[in-house]
Design a protein around this motif. Structure first.
Motif, PDB file in Angstrom:
ATOM      1  N   UNK A 128      38.413  52.803  42.698  1.00  0.00           N
ATOM      2  CA  UNK A 128      39.731  52.473  43.259  1.00  0.00           C
ATOM      3  C   UNK A 128      40.773  52.431  42.151  1.00  0.00           C
ATOM      4  N   UNK A 129      42.019  52.846  42.429  1.00  0.00           N
ATOM      5  CA  UNK A 129      43.077  52.838  41.402  1.00  0.00           C
ATOM      6  C   UNK A 129      43.330  51.439  40.854  1.00  0.00           C
ATOM      7  N   UNK A 130      43.651  51.380  39.588  1.00  0.00           N
ATOM      8  CA  UNK A 130      43.962  50.124  38.908  1.00  0.00           C
ATOM      9  C   UNK A 130      45.318  50.251  38.210  1.00  0.00           C
ATOM     10  N   UNK A 131      46.012  49.146  37.999  1.00  0.00           N
ATOM     11  CA  UNK A 131      47.291  49.203  37.276  1.00  0.00           C
ATOM     12  C   UNK A 131      47.070  49.566  35.810  1.00  0.00           C
ATOM     13  N   UNK A 132      48.117  50.106  35.176  1.00  0.00           N
ATOM     14  CA  UNK A 132      48.013  50.492  33.770  1.00  0.00           C
ATOM     15  C   UNK A 132      47.782  49.281  32.871  1.00  0.00           C
ATOM     16  N   UNK A 133      48.420  48.167  33.227  1.00  0.00           N
ATOM     17  CA  UNK A 133      48.279  46.957  32.418  1.00  0.00           C
ATOM     18  C   UNK A 133      46.983  46.245  32.763  1.00  0.00           C
ATOM     19  N   UNK A 134      46.133  46.048  31.765  1.00  0.00           N
ATOM     20  CA  UNK A 134      44.858  45.378  31.989  1.00  0.00           C
ATOM     21  C   UNK A 134      45.071  43.876  32.199  1.00  0.00           C
ATOM     22  N   UNK A 136      42.646  40.852  32.491  1.00  0.00           N
ATOM     23  CA  UNK A 136      41.269  40.338  32.451  1.00  0.00           C
ATOM     24  C   UNK A 136      41.103  39.102  33.322  1.00  0.00           C
ATOM     25  N   UNK A 137      42.096  38.204  33.293  1.00  0.00           N
ATOM     26  CA  UNK A 137      42.017  36.986  34.119  1.00  0.00           C
ATOM     27  C   UNK A 137      42.050  37.356  35.591  1.00  0.00           C
ATOM     28  N   UNK A 138      42.955  38.274  35.951  1.00  0.00           N
ATOM     29  CA  UNK A 138      43.057  38.705  37.342  1.00  0.00           C
ATOM     30  C   UNK A 138      41.768  39.336  37.847  1.00  0.00           C
ATOM     31  N   UNK A 139      41.160  40.177  37.025  1.00  0.00           N
ATOM     32  CA  UNK A 139      39.890  40.811  37.390  1.00  0.00           C
ATOM     33  C   UNK A 139      38.810  39.758  37.590  1.00  0.00           C
ATOM     34  N   UNK A 140      38.773  38.788  36.681  1.00  0.00           N
ATOM     35  CA  UNK A 140      37.746  37.745  36.752  1.00  0.00           C
ATOM     36  C   UNK A 140      37.872  36.924  38.023  1.00  0.00           C
ATOM     37  N   UNK A 141      39.106  36.551  38.377  1.00  0.00           N
ATOM     38  CA  UNK A 141      39.337  35.780  39.602  1.00  0.00           C
ATOM     39  C   UNK A 141      38.922  36.593  40.821  1.00  0.00           C
ATOM     40  N   UNK A 142      39.315  37.874  40.857  1.00  0.00           N
ATOM     41  CA  UNK A 142      39.013  38.719  42.012  1.00  0.00           C
ATOM     42  C   UNK A 142      37.508  38.879  42.211  1.00  0.00           C
ATOM     43  N   UNK A 143      36.762  38.981  41.108  1.00  0.00           N
ATOM     44  CA  UNK A 143      35.319  39.186  41.200  1.00  0.00           C
ATOM     45  C   UNK A 143      34.555  37.906  41.512  1.00  0.00           C
TER      46      UNK A 143
END
Length: 334
Positions: A128-134, A136-143
């Motif tokens: 799935x497409x991801x934003x250019x700006x990484x 890490x906190x957002x990814x961790x919360x989502x997972x």
């Protein structure tokens, strides 16, 4: 089969989707219980709710993002842990989870399979497409917000073999549409003042603003502001020229399905919406970062233009539920 269907109650999309999924589960002669947690929804369920919990809700702010301080104050960790321990997930043959944290963590702590059927499951897919700006906190919360053992996802496009196109509720599929000279607006993370300050600069159209921050309907020049009302919102959107909204999932998907012009503004600091914006932008949907006046020209160009995105969102809810149940049954036999 005894099934627990657990639904996130923050925002309206999860509950809107559930209104179509629940009858399909009931028609399959399943012994179904429903769990809802969260405090920010404006859409109700016309079905009995077995477990109605506070859960863990993110509180919308008024400046384009989540109000983290109010979210923190509303989050009672002791109460949340008590809710997690109290949900008897072990009594069910199957737990289907739509990004709902209480039942997901209850299953994880008790080592019980939990099947995700959600938009978030598709967002975290590597394809799935991801934003250019990484983020890490957002990814961790989502997972980790609502951890599950098996994932089926819903997204704007089928990015992998376990991702399906959106479940468009029957209210949207069957409503009569027209094109009138107004735009429907739903930006719950912005105050009315910020929305009006931007829209007042475009006077050749009418604006229907649906607000979480008012309890009465009022008018300001060419702008009508009214409280959230599901039926009124659907009617406004179905008869609009276009839809201006956050980069959530259900409202943009419904606008695309109805062949409406669409522009989105992703919430600040909300990784899921940044991912959605990346997907929509890839499809050709215009995205602006905020309601700041420096983006006014892009908004005006969108209003003056006629950019519509062609999509095909067939009614496959029965197919999706059938696969989830079939693979769940096979899994219990292994």
């Amino acid at each position: 089969m005894k099934v627990l269907y657990a639904i996130q109650g923050t925002g309206n999309g999860h509950l809107s989707r559930a209104r179509d999924i629940i009858p399909i589960l009931q028609n399959r002669k399943i012994d179904l219980d429903i769990l809802v947690s969260g405090t920010q929804a404006d859409v109700g369920l016309p079905h009995p709710i077995k477990y109605n919990l506070k859960g863990w809700s993110f509180i919308f702010g008024k400046k384009g993002g989540v109000d983290m301080w109010r979210t923190y104050l509303k989050t009672n960790s002791a109460r949340l842990q008590k809710e997690i321990k109290a949900v008897p997930v072990e009594k069910y043959d199957l737990v289907i989870n739509d990004f709902e944290p209480v039942s997901a963590w209850a299953c994880k702590l008790k080592h019980i399979n939990c099947i995700s059927l959600s938009h978030q499951a598709a967002v975290i897919s590597p394809r799935a497409p991801k934003p250019k700006k990484n983020d890490l906190i957002g990814k961790t919360i989502l997972k980790n917000y609502a951890p599950t053992t098996i994932q089926y996802g819903l997204h704007f496009k089928e990015y992998d073999d376990k991702t399906y196109t959106p479940i468009i509720r029957q209210e949207i599929r069957t409503i009569t549409q027209s094109t009138r000279n107004h735009y429907t607006v739903y930006l719950p993370s912005y105050s009315d003042a910020k929305i009006l300050n931007m829209l007042l600069n475009i006077k050749n159209v009418d604006w229907h603003v649906f607000s979480k921050h008012t309890t009465t309907k009022y008018y300001w020049h060419n702008i009508a502001v009214r409280p959230i009302d599901n039926n009124a919102f659907i009617h406004s959107m179905a008869n609009s020229t276009g839809v201006l909204c956050g980069a959530g999932f259900e409202t943009p998907a419904e606008a695309l399905h109805m062949r409406k012009k669409l522009m989105v503004i992703p919430m600040k600091g909300q990784y899921e919406q940044q991912c959605n914006a990346a997907s929509l932008k890839e499809m050709g949907v215009p995205v602006i970062k905020s309601l700041k006046l420096k983006h006014l020209e892009k908004l005006r160009n969108w209003v003056d233009g006629d950019s519509k995105i062609e999509v095909n969102y067939p009614d496959i809810t029965e197919k999706i539920i059938g696969r989830v149940l079939e693979e769940a049954i096979v899994g219990t036999r292994i």
